[in-house]
Write an enzyme that holds these catalytic residues in place. Structure first.
Site, PDB file in Angstrom:
ATOM      1  N   ASP A 102      45.561  45.940  33.438  1.00 17.06           N
ATOM      2  CA  ASP A 102      45.761  47.370  33.200  1.00 17.06           C
ATOM      3  C   ASP A 102      47.160  47.737  33.715  1.00 17.06           C
ATOM      4  OD1 ASP A 102      45.625  50.152  33.173  1.00 17.06           O
ATOM      5  OD2 ASP A 102      43.716  50.302  34.200  1.00 17.06           O
ATOM      6  N   LEU A 107      47.291  41.377  38.931  1.00 20.80           N
ATOM      7  CA  LEU A 107      47.861  40.093  38.523  1.00 20.80           C
ATOM      8  C   LEU A 107      49.131  39.781  39.311  1.00 20.80           C
ATOM      9  CD1 LEU A 107      47.247  37.787  36.648  1.00 20.80           C
ATOM     10  CD2 LEU A 107      48.573  38.917  34.866  1.00 20.80           C
TER      11      LEU A 107
END
Ligand code: IMP
Ligand code: MG
Length: 176
Positions: A102, A107
Site C-alpha cells: 500500500d 516492505l
C-alpha cells in the site's frame, strides 16, 4: 466469518492463473542460481506463499517474518518487527513474498531488516499493489495485480482478522 460475503474484485480463477504466470517468471529468473529463500510476511501472505511456492521449478526453502502496523483496522501506523526469520539467510538469494503493498512502508522496513542479515540478493513479490498510494519509493520485482485505493480481503488478507480464508479477493468498506 460473516454471512455477508464481500463483493468479488478478483476471482479465484484469475488469482490462480496469475500465480502460474508469476511462478513461471520467478522460476526462469532464478534458474541456475541455487536455492531461493522465500520469506512470507505473516499473516497476510500465508496462502499466496503456499500456492506460489508449490509452483516454482527452482530449489526453494521457506521462511516467515512477522510485522505489524499499530492498530487492528485499516489505519496504517509505525511498522514493528514481531518475529524475525529463524534460518540463516546470509549469502542466500531472498525473495520477500507479500500479500499487498500500500504505502510501501512495510516492505521498505522489511528490506532494511533482511539486508542486515547479509543475503546475496533481495527481491520482492506481492500479490497486490495499490497503485498511487506509495509514500516511500520501494522497488517491487513481481506484482500480481494493481488495484485502486480500497480495502481488500480474502486469499489471506483481512479486515480486523475477518475473511482471510475467502478463495477470492473482495472489497469491504472500513468503518474506522
Ligand atoms: P503498507 O506498509 O502501507 O504498504 O501496508 C502494507 C500492509 O498493510 C500489508 O502487508 C497488509 O498487511 C496491510 N494492508 C494494506 N492494505 C490492505 C488491504 O487493503 N487489505 C488488507 N491488508 C492491507
Ligand atoms: Mg502484510
Amino acid at each position: 466469518m460473516s454471512d455477508n460475503l464481500p463483493p468479488e474484485l478478483i476471482s479465484e480463477e484469475d488469482i490462480q492463473a496469475r500465480i502460474n504466470d508469476l511462478a513461471a517468471r520467478i522460476s526462469t529468473d532464478y534458474a541456475g542460481q541455487g536455492e531461493v529463500v522465500l520469506i512470507g510476511v505473516l499473516k497476510g501472505a500465508f496462502i499466496f506463499l503456499a500456492d506460489l511456492s508449490r509452483r516454482l521449478t527452482v530449489p526453494r526453502s521457506i521462511e516467515f517474518i512477522a510485522v505489524s502496523s499499530y492498530g487492528s483496522g485499516s489505519k496504517s501506523g509505525a511498522v514493528r518487527l514481531v518475529m524475525d526469520v529463524r534460518g540463516n539467510i546470509e549469502g542466500k538469494h531472498v525473495l520477500i513474498v507479500e500479500d499487498i503493498v500500500d504505502t510501501g512502508n512495510t516492505l521498505n522496513y522489511l528490506i532494511g531488516i533482511l539486508k542486515s542479515h547479509g543475503p546475496a540478493s533481495i527481491k520482492t513479490c506481492t500479490l497486490l499493489h495499490k497503485a498511487g498510494c506509495a509514500e516511500v519509493d520501494v522497488e517491487i520485482d513481481y506484482v500480481g495485480f494493481g488495484i485502486g485505493d480500497e480495502w481488500v480481503v480474502g486469499y489471506g488478507l483481512d479486515y480486523a482478522e475477518q475473511n482471510r480464508t475467502l478463495p477470492y479477493i473482495g472489497n469491504v468498506t472500513p468503518t474506522d
